[in-house]
Scaffold this active site. Structure first.
Site, PDB file in Angstrom:
ATOM      1  CD  GLN A 205      -2.841  -1.071   2.437  1.00  0.00           C
ATOM      2  OE1 GLN A 205      -2.411  -0.644   3.505  1.00  0.00           O
ATOM      3  NE2 GLN A 205      -4.073  -1.542   2.319  1.00  0.00           N
ATOM      4  CE  LYS A 206       3.301   1.478   4.528  1.00  0.00           C
ATOM      5  NZ  LYS A 206       2.435   0.307   4.676  1.00  0.00           N
TER       6      LYS A 206
END
Length: 426
Positions: A205-206
């Site tokens: 998700q980064k």
């Protein structure tokens, strides 16, 4: 803006026909470049950074590029953002009998890494930036506190002037947890360059991602060597890369460590993600600012997350502060019906309210390390960080995708205005 239709939650037609993308950023721009880089590693049959017949040097090349981009001389790729925190804490010598200040609003990995290093977290309250409140640091400080972890939440920098001044006053090392804010800055200086040692995450998700992965960055060679050795079973295999004639550096001895090595596949992906970082961040910033400006014009009473540096925010989240928890809940339900992914951060609760943290539960005997006889006992309870408990249930979040089109940004504006007016939130 023209008159809006009935809310979808009341039977009207939703602004979008399908739910928008969730919280993915760098993953949204993965393409054939990443595939080919990984294929090169696989064809070379050299998936470990230290072993193989034809090593491609992907991890070491990524470390060099990350270090150059940050202006940090020593960078280390590791297996995850959590590993980066553990390695950083171990490099600083944090352990049994130590306390570490962490923010009340953060992911489990932040206090979890402290506990896994045999120390215990003490929680600093937050403010309306969603970040650590510098005003609350004195409350949790005592002579058993040995470090502070600063977390730049959802792409927005912390107030590093005040936090750094506090750390300097007590001679505390700072670990910057940049997991959610790669590319953010504070007063023109990049996040991840303020701390004594800093931790990055490249989880799915980064901002830039290899699915899993992380990095540690520091200006201190001694901390770097300790990091390298701890992440690789005590070894320092790239010693000659740093300890060269004329460098003035000397290497220490082997120690007992763990295996937190980044794989060559992850390194290969990160090389391509690194090339896309400016595109990802500039797109999110552009759309975030467009949406925010339009909402201010349409809804003069709307409240946004407080900022300490508007220009330093990477714009990955649109955070709206509501008058009450009930109104925030109504907003989330209505936006979800309009097919916009809208949510509360960490279930609208500070991290210490997670039962296993609140109750100090570990797999160790006697719930070690909480069994240490601290001079000032460590107590966790509901109400100990009142700002966090008051603000989080009133703050709603919407991700801003790096592949968001102008039309999609306009739809966000339309939906928020529609819901605010339909629910009479302003």
């Amino acid at each position: 803006m023209q008159k809006l239709d009935k809310l979808a939650i009341h039977g009207g037609t939703p602004v979008r026909h399908t739910m928008n993308a969730g919280m993915l950023r760098g993953a949204m721009v993965v393409g054939p470049e990443e595939t080919e880089r990984v294929a090169q590693v696989m064809r070379a049959q050299s998936m470990s950074r230290y072993y193989g017949p034809d090593n491609q040097g992907a991890v070491s090349t990524f470390e060099d590029r990350l270090g150059a981009g940050l202006g940090m001389p020593y960078t280390l790729g590791v297996s995850s953002g959590t590993a980066a925190l553990v390695v950083a804490l171990k490099a600083l010598g944090i352990g049994y009998g130590d306390k570490v200040i962490v923010p009340a609003n953060t992911f489990t990995a932040t206090p979890g890494a402290v506990i896994c290093c045999n120390a215990v977290p003490v929680y600093c309250d937050m403010d309306e930036t969603l970040n650590m409140d510098p005003e609350d640091l004195e409350r949790v400080m005592d002579d058993e506190v040995k470090a502070i972890i600063v977390v730049h939440i959802n792409g927005h920098p912390c107030d590093m002037d005040r936090i750094s001044a506090f750390a300097a006053k007590y001679n505390l090392p700072i670990i910057e947890d940049v997991a959610q804010a790669f590319g953010a800055s504070y007063k023109g200086q990049q996040a991840g360059t303020f701390g004594t040692i800093n931790a990055f995450s490249f989880q799915m998700q980064k901002i830039i991602t290899a699915g899993e992965g992380g990095a540690v960055a520091t200006r201190d060679f001694n901390l770097f060597e300790r990091s390298v050795r701890y992440h690789d079973q005590g070894s320092f295999r790239d010693k000659d890369r740093y300890v060269t004639p004329g460098s003035g550096l000397t290497a220490g001895e082997a120690v007992i460590g763990q295996n937190y090595r980044m794989t060559e596949m992850a390194g290969a992906i990160m090389l391509e993600q690194w090339e896309k970082r400016d595109l990802i961040i500039s797109s999110m910033r552009r759309n975030h600012r467009k949406i925010k400006q339009a909402l201010k014009a349409e809804l003069p009473g709307i409240q946004f997350r407080k900022t300490v540096d508007e220009d330093g925010d990477i714009g990955c989240i649109l955070a709206l502060l509501h008058d009450s928890a009930e109104r925030a809940k109504q907003f989330v339900e209505a936006m979800t019906a309009e097919n916009f992914f809208t949510y509360f951060m960490y279930g609208a609760k500070p991290i210490y309210m997670m039962p296993f943290l609140l109750n100090k539960k570990t797999l160790e005997k006697n719930d070690f390390p909480f069994d240490y006889p601290f001079k000032k006992p460590v107590e966790y309870r509901e109400g100990m960080c009142p700002n966090a408990e008051r603000i989080l249930p009133r703050m709603t979040l919407m991700p801003v995708s790096p592949i968001m089109t102008d039309k999609e940004a306009d739809e966000v504006i339309e939906a928020v205005v529609k819901v605010y007016r339909g629910l009479e939130l302003v």
